[in-house]
Design a protein around this motif. Structure first.
Motif, mmCIF file in Angstrom:
data_model
loop_
_atom_site.group_PDB
_atom_site.id
_atom_site.type_symbol
_atom_site.label_atom_id
_atom_site.label_comp_id
_atom_site.label_asym_id
_atom_site.label_seq_id
_atom_site.Cartn_x
_atom_site.Cartn_y
_atom_site.Cartn_z
ATOM 1 N N UNK A 15 0.994 -1.287 0.336
ATOM 2 C CA UNK A 15 -0.263 -0.141 0.286
ATOM 3 C C UNK A 15 1.021 1.319 0.382
ATOM 4 N N UNK A 16 0.759 2.071 -0.396
ATOM 5 C CA UNK A 16 2.051 3.126 -1.557
ATOM 6 C C UNK A 16 1.111 4.424 -1.469
ATOM 7 N N UNK A 17 1.200 5.400 -0.748
ATOM 8 C CA UNK A 17 0.177 6.650 -0.910
ATOM 9 C C UNK A 17 1.941 8.004 -1.449
ATOM 10 N N UNK A 18 1.339 8.774 -2.686
ATOM 11 C CA UNK A 18 2.659 9.253 -3.488
ATOM 12 C C UNK A 18 1.519 10.850 -3.093
ATOM 13 N N UNK A 19 1.844 11.690 -2.642
ATOM 14 C CA UNK A 19 1.264 12.975 -1.971
ATOM 15 C C UNK A 19 2.045 13.852 -3.269
ATOM 16 N N UNK A 20 1.829 14.115 -4.283
ATOM 17 C CA UNK A 20 1.728 14.978 -5.335
ATOM 18 C C UNK A 20 1.125 14.433 -6.587
ATOM 19 N N UNK A 21 0.575 14.667 -7.952
ATOM 20 C CA UNK A 21 0.873 14.050 -9.392
ATOM 21 C C UNK A 21 1.512 14.362 -10.343
ATOM 22 N N UNK A 22 2.630 14.892 -9.797
ATOM 23 C CA UNK A 22 3.155 16.171 -10.692
ATOM 24 C C UNK A 22 4.131 14.715 -11.686
ATOM 25 N N UNK A 23 5.327 15.396 -12.098
ATOM 26 C CA UNK A 23 5.963 15.037 -13.011
ATOM 27 C C UNK A 23 6.772 13.754 -12.087
ATOM 28 N N UNK A 24 7.536 14.011 -10.798
ATOM 29 C CA UNK A 24 8.114 13.041 -9.978
ATOM 30 C C UNK A 24 7.048 12.381 -9.434
ATOM 31 N N UNK A 25 5.626 12.703 -9.046
ATOM 32 C CA UNK A 25 4.868 11.076 -8.378
ATOM 33 C C UNK A 25 4.224 10.482 -9.287
ATOM 34 N N UNK A 26 4.501 11.309 -11.022
ATOM 35 C CA UNK A 26 3.632 10.063 -12.159
ATOM 36 C C UNK A 26 4.665 9.269 -12.381
ATOM 37 N N UNK A 27 6.146 9.875 -12.543
ATOM 38 C CA UNK A 27 7.219 9.007 -12.481
ATOM 39 C C UNK A 27 7.126 7.933 -12.008
ATOM 40 N N UNK A 28 7.693 7.905 -10.554
ATOM 41 C CA UNK A 28 7.458 7.114 -8.800
ATOM 42 C C UNK A 28 6.185 5.641 -9.437
ATOM 43 N N UNK A 29 4.861 6.599 -10.148
ATOM 44 C CA UNK A 29 3.740 5.253 -9.901
ATOM 45 C C UNK A 29 3.883 4.358 -11.424
ATOM 46 N N UNK A 30 4.171 5.300 -12.120
ATOM 47 C CA UNK A 30 5.214 3.991 -12.795
ATOM 48 C C UNK A 30 6.458 3.086 -13.293
ATOM 49 N N UNK A 31 6.786 3.833 -12.735
ATOM 50 C CA UNK A 31 7.611 2.863 -12.056
ATOM 51 C C UNK A 31 7.856 1.970 -11.281
ATOM 52 N N UNK A 32 6.893 2.182 -10.255
ATOM 53 C CA UNK A 32 6.545 1.154 -9.248
ATOM 54 C C UNK A 32 5.149 -0.093 -9.554
ATOM 55 N N UNK A 33 4.622 0.183 -10.650
ATOM 56 C CA UNK A 33 3.801 -0.334 -11.220
ATOM 57 C C UNK A 33 4.154 -1.672 -12.343
ATOM 58 N N UNK A 34 5.148 -1.061 -12.805
ATOM 59 C CA UNK A 34 5.785 -1.282 -13.742
ATOM 60 C C UNK A 34 7.107 -2.931 -12.815
ATOM 61 N N UNK A 35 7.195 -2.696 -12.331
ATOM 62 C CA UNK A 35 8.445 -3.679 -11.465
ATOM 63 C C UNK A 35 7.232 -4.818 -10.006
ATOM 64 N N UNK A 36 5.404 -3.778 -9.801
ATOM 65 C CA UNK A 36 4.928 -4.162 -8.352
ATOM 66 C C UNK A 36 3.554 -4.411 -9.061
ATOM 67 N N UNK A 37 3.012 -4.973 -10.096
ATOM 68 C CA UNK A 37 1.779 -4.433 -10.759
ATOM 69 C C UNK A 37 0.537 -4.344 -9.628
ATOM 70 N N UNK A 38 0.768 -5.361 -8.905
ATOM 71 C CA UNK A 38 -0.450 -5.763 -7.788
ATOM 72 C C UNK A 38 -0.551 -4.715 -6.782
ATOM 73 N N UNK A 39 0.885 -3.628 -7.119
ATOM 74 C CA UNK A 39 0.576 -3.153 -5.884
ATOM 75 C C UNK A 39 -0.782 -1.716 -5.947
ATOM 76 N N UNK A 40 -1.171 -1.197 -4.431
ATOM 77 C CA UNK A 40 -2.063 -0.598 -4.776
ATOM 78 C C UNK A 40 -1.787 0.977 -4.304
ATOM 79 N N UNK A 41 -1.866 2.157 -5.299
ATOM 80 C CA UNK A 41 -1.720 3.545 -5.165
ATOM 81 C C UNK A 41 -2.585 4.835 -5.822
ATOM 82 N N UNK A 42 -2.809 5.155 -4.492
ATOM 83 C CA UNK A 42 -2.980 5.985 -4.017
ATOM 84 C C UNK A 42 -2.367 7.202 -4.412
#
Length: 385
Positions: A15-42
């Motif tokens: 369970x991962x929470x990302x505060x901020x949906x700018x360049x850094x937040x979106x880059x982190x989102x894609x990277x996390x799901x690339x290696x852990x597709x079942x992660x629950x990201x908010x």
């Protein structure tokens, strides 16, 4: 699943929470799901859209919608969740969240295994009248609409536009406005006000020489060593930096670009973990313009650094959750930087800051960098680790 060195998974669904949906937040989102597709990201962000803010100057050519991606579209694309809300952040609150492993947004409790702070740095604001615009205005209304709206209320013979700020943002808007006026055959005087002796002072002198030559070609007036003091009706109040002498110039519309003003900067170790009282918060990372990494990598407030920090923080979140906990230090150095000078020109450096290129080569670099990020938004990562 793509290979991530030194990562031996122990969990399938963090369970991962990302505060901020700018360049850094979106880059982190894609990277996390690339290696852990079942992660629950908010993603927690007060806006409804991810904005490609580095393209805002192009709204004198294209609709603003071209540079907006709704968080609902990202939810559908990546299976994440967006919570619309703004959080107050400081070290005390982050310590509390580290202990509790949850945070509250608008009376909703969000539990997390890891938290990434990627809230960015807000654009500095100054008191301004109705005929002064800044980046906040351009985030909601295309530049072409802002100008046309003011022009419709003024006499053609009195039109003058002032751009305040000769950094990268101000220069990109200056040239887009110049070409907008030319395309529309609009009679209007255009000037740049800048507090330094040359434009783009954060870059090598060749940047300034190339850019100021192009300004002269477009008949743009340049007032170096001049500070902006305010706007009164259709006049702009200025002061000479050295003498302090004040004077007025006619200005139908003024665009104010005074840079970013971070409300809170979070210190991070070389791995992206937030440092409080010289100790890392094990489950709280930071990335983007709100972060200062104590590492050899670049801390510039650019989209390039934000993306790289977001990716590194995401990889280290996964490594920290794994069996080895062997984290990767931040060594990224900027690979180049390009400043757009309108639709058909640009100036930039590649590989080494002294390697300055202009014209078509710089435009090609710009297009490649933008295409790379557009691919990332579809889930395709072409960045080198």
């Amino acid at each position: 699943m793509p290979f991530l060195p030194f990562y031996i998974p122990r969990h399938k669904q963090l369970k991962i929470v990302i505060v901020g949906g700018g360049y850094a937040g979106v880059a982190a989102l894609v990277t996390l799901l690339r290696h852990m597709p079942e992660a629950r990201i908010t993603i927690v962000d007060p806006k409804l859209h991810h904005l490609k803010i580095t393209h805002l100057h192009e709204t004198f050519r294209y609709p603003l919608e071209d540079f907006l991606i709704s968080f609902s579209a990202l939810e559908n694309r990546f299976g994440c969740r967006h919570v619309c809300g703004k959080l107050i952040l400081d070290e005390y609150i982050l310590q509390q969240w580290q202990n509790d492993r949850f945070l509250a947004v608008d009376n909703e409790i969000l539990e997390f295994d890891y938290l990434l702070i990627a809230s960015g740095a807000p654009v500095a604001r100054m008191a301004k009248s109705d005929n002064i615009f800044d980046l906040h205005d351009l985030m909601t209304t295309p530049g072409s609409s802002l100008l046309n709206g003011r022009f419709n209320a003024t006499d053609e013979s009195e039109r003058t536009i002032s751009v305040i700020g000769g950094g990268a943002t101000g220069i990109q808007f200056l040239f887009e406005i110049a070409h907008f006026l030319r395309r529309g055959k609009i009679e209007c005087k255009l000037r740049l006000i800048h507090g330094e002796d040359r434009v783009l002072t954060q870059f090598p002198a060749d940047f300034s020489i190339y850019t100021q030559t192009r300004m002269a070609d477009l008949d743009i007036d340049f007032y170096p060593g001049t500070r902006y003091c305010g706007q009164q009706t259709d006049e702009i109040l200025l002061a000479e930096s050295e003498t302090g002498r004040q004077f007025n110039l006619p200005s139908t519309v003024s665009f104010l670009f005074v840079g970013k003003k971070p409300e809170t900067l979070f210190d991070a170790n070389a791995f992206g973990q937030v440092m409080v009282e010289r100790r890392p918060l094990q489950n709280i990372f930071t990335a983007g313009d709100c972060s200062i990494y104590n590492a050899a990598g670049s801390n510039t407030m650019t989209a390039q650094s934000a993306v790289r920090k977001g990716m590194l923080a995401a990889r280290n979140i996964l490594r920290h959750s794994g069996a080895l906990k062997l984290l990767e230090p931040y060594f990224h150095r900027d690979l180049g930087y390009v400043v757009s000078l309108g639709p058909t020109d640009a100036v930039g450096w590649l590989a080494l800051e002294g390697n300055v290129v202009g014209g078509l080569p710089a435009l090609v670099i710009k297009e490649l960098v933008e295409a790379q990020y557009d691919l990332l938004l579809t889930g395709i990562d072409t960045y080198l680790v």
